[in-house]
Design an enzyme around this catalytic site. Structure first.
Site, mmCIF file in Angstrom:
data_model
loop_
_atom_site.group_PDB
_atom_site.id
_atom_site.type_symbol
_atom_site.label_atom_id
_atom_site.label_comp_id
_atom_site.label_asym_id
_atom_site.label_seq_id
_atom_site.Cartn_x
_atom_site.Cartn_y
_atom_site.Cartn_z
ATOM 1 N N GLU A 1 36.033 -77.702 10.959
ATOM 2 C CA GLU A 1 35.676 -76.677 10.196
ATOM 3 C C GLU A 1 36.946 -75.589 9.911
ATOM 4 O OE1 GLU A 1 31.254 -76.707 12.226
ATOM 5 O OE2 GLU A 1 32.437 -74.885 12.019
ATOM 6 N N CYS B 1 40.179 -68.559 8.922
ATOM 7 C CA CYS B 1 39.816 -68.917 10.101
ATOM 8 C C CYS B 1 40.086 -70.313 10.439
ATOM 9 C CB CYS B 1 38.297 -68.560 10.896
ATOM 10 S SG CYS B 1 37.915 -68.773 12.306
ATOM 11 N N CYS C 1 36.476 -79.351 21.580
ATOM 12 C CA CYS C 1 37.266 -78.605 22.443
ATOM 13 C C CYS C 1 37.033 -78.795 23.778
ATOM 14 C CB CYS C 1 36.567 -77.256 22.413
ATOM 15 S SG CYS C 1 37.647 -75.838 23.550
ATOM 16 N N GLY D 1 38.263 -75.385 18.955
ATOM 17 C CA GLY D 1 39.128 -75.764 19.766
ATOM 18 C C GLY D 1 39.917 -74.541 20.383
ATOM 19 N N SER E 1 43.416 -66.623 19.221
ATOM 20 C CA SER E 1 42.395 -66.374 20.249
ATOM 21 C C SER E 1 42.249 -67.220 21.187
ATOM 22 C CB SER E 1 41.015 -66.294 19.467
ATOM 23 O OG SER E 1 39.804 -66.271 20.517
ATOM 24 N N SER F 1 39.445 -64.230 25.123
ATOM 25 C CA SER F 1 37.985 -64.292 25.308
ATOM 26 C C SER F 1 37.493 -63.844 26.653
ATOM 27 C CB SER F 1 37.483 -65.510 24.692
ATOM 28 O OG SER F 1 37.715 -65.726 23.140
ATOM 29 N N LEU F 2 37.148 -62.984 27.013
ATOM 30 C CA LEU F 2 36.843 -62.518 28.413
ATOM 31 C C LEU F 2 35.453 -62.830 28.735
ATOM 32 C CD1 LEU F 2 38.511 -61.610 30.743
ATOM 33 C CD2 LEU F 2 37.657 -59.154 30.487
ATOM 34 N N ASN G 1 25.873 -65.734 18.476
ATOM 35 C CA ASN G 1 25.574 -66.254 17.342
ATOM 36 C C ASN G 1 24.532 -67.318 17.610
ATOM 37 O OD1 ASN G 1 25.057 -67.046 14.636
ATOM 38 N ND2 ASN G 1 27.184 -67.795 14.398
ATOM 39 N N CYS H 1 31.733 -70.751 15.201
ATOM 40 C CA CYS H 1 32.194 -72.029 15.726
ATOM 41 C C CYS H 1 31.563 -73.284 15.777
ATOM 42 C CB CYS H 1 33.073 -71.656 16.803
ATOM 43 S SG CYS H 1 33.824 -72.534 17.750
HETATM 44 N N1 SAH Z 1 39.062 -71.231 21.908
HETATM 45 C C1 SAH Z 1 39.301 -69.897 21.343
HETATM 46 C C2 SAH Z 1 39.265 -69.621 20.027
HETATM 47 C C3 SAH Z 1 37.886 -70.330 19.229
HETATM 48 S S1 SAH Z 1 36.412 -69.388 19.614
HETATM 49 C C4 SAH Z 1 38.638 -68.850 22.568
HETATM 50 O O1 SAH Z 1 37.508 -69.351 23.017
HETATM 51 O O2 SAH Z 1 38.982 -67.618 22.148
HETATM 52 C C5 SAH Z 1 36.740 -67.816 19.154
HETATM 53 C C6 SAH Z 1 35.780 -66.643 19.319
HETATM 54 O O3 SAH Z 1 34.399 -67.216 19.176
HETATM 55 C C7 SAH Z 1 35.771 -66.709 20.952
HETATM 56 O O4 SAH Z 1 35.903 -65.425 21.426
HETATM 57 C C8 SAH Z 1 34.487 -67.378 21.508
HETATM 58 O O5 SAH Z 1 33.965 -66.795 22.643
HETATM 59 C C9 SAH Z 1 33.554 -66.972 20.016
HETATM 60 N N2 SAH Z 1 32.206 -67.695 20.039
HETATM 61 C C10 SAH Z 1 32.134 -68.996 20.341
HETATM 62 N N3 SAH Z 1 30.751 -69.525 20.391
HETATM 63 C C11 SAH Z 1 30.208 -68.326 20.083
HETATM 64 C C12 SAH Z 1 28.676 -68.061 19.714
HETATM 65 N N4 SAH Z 1 27.822 -69.040 19.697
HETATM 66 N N5 SAH Z 1 28.446 -66.811 19.424
HETATM 67 C C13 SAH Z 1 29.540 -65.795 19.350
HETATM 68 N N6 SAH Z 1 30.663 -65.825 19.523
HETATM 69 C C14 SAH Z 1 30.847 -67.374 19.886
HETATM 70 FE FE1 SF4 Z 2 36.581 -73.899 23.338
HETATM 71 FE FE2 SF4 Z 2 36.778 -71.435 22.507
HETATM 72 FE FE3 SF4 Z 2 34.349 -72.762 22.340
HETATM 73 FE FE4 SF4 Z 2 35.207 -72.046 24.666
HETATM 74 S S1 SF4 Z 2 34.815 -70.710 23.044
HETATM 75 S S2 SF4 Z 2 34.494 -73.975 24.119
HETATM 76 S S3 SF4 Z 2 37.443 -72.301 24.435
HETATM 77 S S4 SF4 Z 2 36.249 -73.230 21.262
#
Ligand code: SAH
Ligand code: SF4
Length: 372
Positions: free
Chosen positions: A114, A127, A134, A184, A216, A239-240, A315, A358
């Site tokens: 996507e 984005c 992943c 990813g 990120s 992402s913490l 989300n 995502c």
């Molecule tokens: N793998 C990287 C970048 C892709 S995810 C990472 O994890 O940082 C990008 C952002 O979307 C991250 O901060 C992730 O935690 C957030 N994210 C993933 N799934 C989500 C969801 N269901 N609701 C809100 N944010 C989400």
């Molecule tokens: Fe991968 Fe980022 Fe999703 Fe975690 S939040 S599974 S690191 S894409």
């Protein structure tokens, strides 16, 4: 939520066609400028041709070698035998009334990823995804539930930006920002991600400033340090999601490898090396990490550092056992961070109405229910 969707979903082919891609051709967009210069030399051409071709592809955004009108015809034909300028075919698209658009792109080998385009004030943000699936498998993430299929190449990553840039050009507009926040983990595909960012940043081509590009990461410590050592001005987001290692490890399996303390010191090294403020992302999950004690612990970790906190209400992902907090709790969490001296905003993910979170369009397509 679904009943309020004003979205459109169309099946391929859409817009840019893949024509000859996938047969014996390579993706032109995978070439760095230096690699293009070598190709040009191998064709017996003078070196200035590389500059011309690079500008056609990355400045004028043409999608066909035949449009490179200052090259002789036989060279254009030779290039189109060797290469394709089309990174993928769009097999589904959803558009929201706010201008957010999400595509499902089918790559040369049939894998799908996507990419999302977000229109916000003067900003035109793309984005991008860096992997098919992943390997990290975060508990709240749709992509994380898919498992890992493969890394994207640099051209497949940068190509997602190019796709929207070509479409915008027709309207006299440009992509102004790129966020590497799609499917990813970019720092588990470091070489291709880095190459894609440098191609997009190249002043003789696409020329998107490093400060307009944000990567990120879930916190792949060695790669954050490597990125810091490069000294570019790209923005880093980490992402913490939790202030304690025990809780973080439940949400982010990779957290067992690199504890929070290591992630924080790598992020600090990044801001020291680049002078850039690092963003910390924190997905708010009701009853999991959204209480006052979490906000206080988070503030204690980050206070006094050159950081910004981005709170992202969860989300919802069908089948996952999480809920976003209500708006009052979200605001209380933010106020607690502010009271502790931190800079914090709530990111209401645009395109939630089209499920721009995502991995969600791909998941629904593979379940065969694109509109449910
Ligand atoms: N793998 C990287 C970048 C892709 S995810 C990472 O994890 O940082 C990008 C952002 O979307 C991250 O901060 C992730 O935690 C957030 N994210 C993933 N799934 C989500 C969801 N269901 N609701 C809100 N944010 C989400
Ligand atoms: Fe991968 Fe980022 Fe999703 Fe975690 S939040 S599974 S690191 S894409």
């Amino acid at each position: 939520m679904v009943s309020t969707i004003q979205s459109l979903l169309v099946l391929a082919p859409l817009g840019q066609r893949m024509d000859n891609f996938g047969v014996n051709t390579r993706l032109f967009l995978d070439l760095s400028y230096e690699e293009l210069a070598q190709e040009v030399a191998s064709l017996g051409e003078p070196s200035f041709r590389a500059q011309q071709i690079w500008e056609w592809a990355w400045k004028h955004l043409v999608s066909d070698f035949s449009a490179m009108t200052n090259l002789r015809r036989s060279l254009r034909e030779e290039l189109s035998h060797r290469f394709s300028l089309i990174p993928f075919e769009v097999v589904a698209r959803e558009c929201d009334e706010d201008g957010t658009e999400k595509i499902l792109a089918r790559l040369g080998d049939g894998a799908t990823v996507e990419a999302v385009f977000i229109r916000e004030g003067p900003r035109r943000t793309v984005c991008v995804s860096t992997q098919v699936g992943c390997p990290v498998g975060c508990a709240f993430c749709a992509t994380g539930q898919m498992g890992f299929v493969r890394n994207l190449s640099a051209g497949e990553i940068a190509g997602q930006v190019l796709y929207f840039a070509r479409a915008l050009k027709a309207q006299g507009e440009r992509v102004s920002h790129v966020v590497v926040m799609g499917m990813g983990e970019p720092f588990l595909n470091y070489a291709a991600t880095r190459k894609a960012l440098l191609i997009l940043n190249d002043a003789h081509g696409f020329d998107l400033g490093a400060r307009r590009i944000t990567v990120s990461t879930i916190g792949v410590v060695p790669r954050i340090l490597e990125f810091a050592a490069e000294g570019h001005q790209f923005n880093l987001a980490v992402s913490l999601h939790a202030p304690y290692d025990s809780l973080r490890a439940k949400l982010v399996p990779l957290a067992k490898k690199w504890p929070i303390a290591q992630v924080l010191s790598a992020a600090e090294a990044y801001s020291l090396a680049t002078g850039r403020r690092v963003t910390f992302e924190y997905v708010l999950l009701r009853g999991v990490n959204d209480e006052r004690r979490h906000a206080r612990a988070l503030a204690a970790l980050l206070r006094g550092k050159l950081v910004h906190v981005n709170l992202i209400p969860f989300n919802p992902v069908p089948g996952l056992p999480f809920q976003p907090p209500d708006s009052k709790s979200i605001e209380l969490f933010r106020q607690e961070l502010l009271a502790q001296g931190l800079d914090a905003t709530v990111r209401r993910s645009r395109g939630v109405r089209i499920q721009a979170g995502c991995g969600q369009l791909r998941t629904r397509m593979s379940r065969g229910s694109p509109t449910s």
